[in-house]
Enzyme design. Structure first.
Site, mmCIF file in Angstrom:
data_model
loop_
_atom_site.group_PDB
_atom_site.id
_atom_site.type_symbol
_atom_site.label_atom_id
_atom_site.label_comp_id
_atom_site.label_asym_id
_atom_site.label_seq_id
_atom_site.Cartn_x
_atom_site.Cartn_y
_atom_site.Cartn_z
ATOM 1 N N LYS A 35 0.843 -1.204 0.000
ATOM 2 C CA LYS A 35 0.000 0.000 0.000
ATOM 3 C C LYS A 35 0.875 1.249 0.000
ATOM 4 O O LYS A 35 2.075 1.184 0.262
ATOM 5 C CB LYS A 35 -0.917 -0.029 1.224
ATOM 6 C CG LYS A 35 -0.170 -0.020 2.540
ATOM 7 C CD LYS A 35 -1.068 -0.486 3.694
ATOM 8 C CE LYS A 35 -0.319 -0.422 5.008
ATOM 9 N NZ LYS A 35 -0.959 -1.221 6.046
ATOM 10 N N ARG A 133 -10.602 -0.987 14.976
ATOM 11 C CA ARG A 133 -10.622 -0.275 13.689
ATOM 12 C C ARG A 133 -11.494 -1.095 12.747
ATOM 13 O O ARG A 133 -12.702 -1.107 12.894
ATOM 14 C CB ARG A 133 -9.181 -0.058 13.185
ATOM 15 C CG ARG A 133 -9.076 0.890 12.016
ATOM 16 C CD ARG A 133 -7.643 1.139 11.557
ATOM 17 N NE ARG A 133 -6.964 -0.090 11.140
ATOM 18 C CZ ARG A 133 -5.739 -0.133 10.619
ATOM 19 N NH1 ARG A 133 -5.043 0.989 10.462
ATOM 20 N NH2 ARG A 133 -5.196 -1.272 10.258
ATOM 21 N N TYR A 264 14.267 29.661 10.889
ATOM 22 C CA TYR A 264 12.995 30.232 11.359
ATOM 23 C C TYR A 264 12.840 30.115 12.866
ATOM 24 O O TYR A 264 13.176 29.083 13.460
ATOM 25 C CB TYR A 264 11.819 29.491 10.724
ATOM 26 C CG TYR A 264 11.657 29.768 9.249
ATOM 27 C CD1 TYR A 264 11.403 31.044 8.775
ATOM 28 C CD2 TYR A 264 11.767 28.726 8.343
ATOM 29 C CE1 TYR A 264 11.251 31.269 7.413
ATOM 30 C CE2 TYR A 264 11.610 28.954 6.982
ATOM 31 C CZ TYR A 264 11.357 30.239 6.528
ATOM 32 O OH TYR A 264 11.218 30.466 5.193
ATOM 33 N N MET A 312 11.366 24.474 4.103
ATOM 34 C CA MET A 312 10.727 23.755 2.993
ATOM 35 C C MET A 312 11.750 23.110 2.057
ATOM 36 O O MET A 312 11.597 21.949 1.671
ATOM 37 C CB MET A 312 9.815 24.701 2.208
ATOM 38 C CG MET A 312 8.980 23.969 1.177
ATOM 39 S SD MET A 312 7.958 25.042 0.170
ATOM 40 C CE MET A 312 6.661 25.485 1.286
HETATM 41 C C1 LIG Z 1 -0.165 -2.120 6.681
HETATM 42 C C2 LIG Z 1 -0.760 -3.370 7.144
HETATM 43 C C3 LIG Z 1 0.045 -4.513 7.313
HETATM 44 C C4 LIG Z 1 1.546 -4.507 7.184
HETATM 45 O O1 LIG Z 1 2.104 -3.999 8.372
HETATM 46 P P1 LIG Z 1 3.686 -3.946 8.596
HETATM 47 O O2 LIG Z 1 3.813 -3.595 10.029
HETATM 48 O O3 LIG Z 1 4.199 -2.857 7.706
HETATM 49 O O4 LIG Z 1 4.227 -5.269 8.258
HETATM 50 C C5 LIG Z 1 -0.588 -5.701 7.630
HETATM 51 N N1 LIG Z 1 -1.932 -5.753 7.795
HETATM 52 C C6 LIG Z 1 -2.732 -4.664 7.657
HETATM 53 C C7 LIG Z 1 -4.202 -4.795 7.864
HETATM 54 C C8 LIG Z 1 -2.172 -3.446 7.355
HETATM 55 O O5 LIG Z 1 -2.964 -2.375 7.237
#
Ligand SMILES: *Cc1c(COP(=O)(O)O)cnc(C)c1O
Length: 375
Positions: A35, A133, A264, A312
């Site tokens: 992702k 979640r 800054y 930046m």
């Molecule tokens: C992102 C994610 C993972 C992977 O997690 P890592 O800690 O990066 O290995 C696994 N399961 C779900 C549901 C996730 O959202």
């Protein structure tokens, strides 16, 4: 002519996938979590190398990400981890992407579109065992599962849960594992090739083939990229290697007198005559503001402190201890230079952040340079 870039070592990605394989029994499938543009590595190059290296399944956040993998080939199952928006359902079905279902309502909405298209859809059912979640709360899981499994166009091919504390509380992870196993023991009519998964990268630290007799897949993101989710992880002994290094340059060298304020809001002031290097990268490239006055960079293989606030397009570092640094010299933000290194984990800690967020924050302006063979 590069001011800020990352180098991505695809051979290390391949090596890390082999490491992960060796951490789990051979029947366990690897779900490569790619992702967020493969954690900032670039989805196409990352996925192509993982396909060649023999991963089993891909997981993404949404249908768009899934579709960009589907363009590359039809041979790999693709699981979306986030809930679908109503208008994403048709594209999900057309691209043969496997959605995650947490509730009967979601399943019903998907079933409706699938029945119009007369196209049954494979889904994974998610159980919330203590993350609060996604997933159906575990006490309602059996009842919800039975209702969902009666929908004609929904084929449940996988069941999973997600750990909330695998990087800091193994006891709690154990409890989640046990809860999950006790529920799937009671689910009727599961398909023969159903996959059961819970482990993310940190989960593997407490994965045991005996305790997890039913687990036949793991969902791995961060560890593929050679980073550890937990401090003192036992997984480091498998020797996964970082896949990404973060580089920039010196734009300007200047000497300033004692008392000069830096950047800054003047959060730093030098107390003696100091040689500064102005570095050609800032928060627009993904160097977090929170690393102001905290982290270091590498120049000439030596650590140089970040002075004052990150801006930046520039940061300012102390190069008083270096030997004649020059405009154009290479600077390493994350990675190795000479005998010194700054790991992603160390950088994240200095930024009071986590490796996942740091990787996702490396911005579009930063060119990705792919190295395909080990150097
Ligand atoms: C992102 C994610 C993972 C992977 O997690 P890592 O800690 O990066 O290995 C696994 N399961 C779900 C549901 C996730 O959202």
């Amino acid at each position: 002519m590069r001011r800020c870039w990352v180098e991505i070592h695809l051979s290390e990605l391949e090596h890390n996938l082999q490491c992960i394989r060796s951490m789990v029994p051979s029947h366990v499938k690897i779900i490569s979590v790619v992702k967020a543009d493969a954690y900032g590595h670039g989805i196409h190059a990352t996925v192509a190398r993982l396909m060649q290296s023999g991963t089993d399944i891909f997981a993404v956040a949404n249908v768009q990400e899934g579709a960009s993998i589907r363009e590359m080939g039809s041979g790999w199952p693709i699981l979306t981890l986030s809930p679908l928006l109503p208008e994403e359902i048709p594209a999900c079905i057309e691209n043969n992407i496997t959605p995650t279902i947490s509730t009967y309502q979601e399943a019903e909405a998907i079933n409706k579109v699938a029945s119009i298209k007369k196209s049954p859809i494979q889904c994974h059912f998610k159980i919330d065992t203590g993350m609060g979640r996604l997933g159906i709360w575990y006490e309602q899981a059996l009842e919800e599962y039975i209702k969902i499994s009666k929908l004609h166009y929904i084929c449940i091919q996988g069941i999973y849960t997600h750990f909330a504390t695998s990087d800091n509380d193994i006891q709690y992870t154990h409890k989640q594992r046990e809860l999950f196993l006790s529920i799937i023991d009671h689910l009727p009519n599961l398909p023969k090739d159903c996959i059961f998964h819970a482990d993310n990268s940190a989960g593997l630290d407490s994965f045991s083939p005996e305790g997890g007799r039913l687990f036949n897949a793991v969902r791995i993101g961060l560890l593929q990229f050679g980073a550890q989710a937990r401090e003192n992880s036992l997984l480091q002994f498998y020797n996964p290697k970082p896949t990404l290094s973060f580089h920039t340059r010196i734009g300007l060298i200047k000497k300033v007198p004692p008392g000069t304020p830096i950047s800054y809001n003047l959060t730093h002031r030098v107390d003696h005559e100091t040689t500064l290097a102005i570095i050609t990268a800032g928060y627009a490239d993904g160097i977090p503001l929170s690393i102001s006055n905290r982290g270091s960079v590498l120049i000439q293989g030596k650590k140089c402190r970040i002075l004052g606030r990150v801006t930046m397009d520039q940061i300012i570092v102390d190069v008083d201890h270096l030997n004649n640094p020059q405009c154009g010299d290479e600077v390493v933000l994350i990675g190795q230079q000479g005998k010194e290194k700054i790991t992603l984990e160390e950088f994240s800690k200095n930024a009071q952040s986590i490796p996942w967020e740091i990787l996702c924050s490396i911005s579009k302006r930063v060119e990705r340079i792919y190295k395909t063979v080990r150097q």
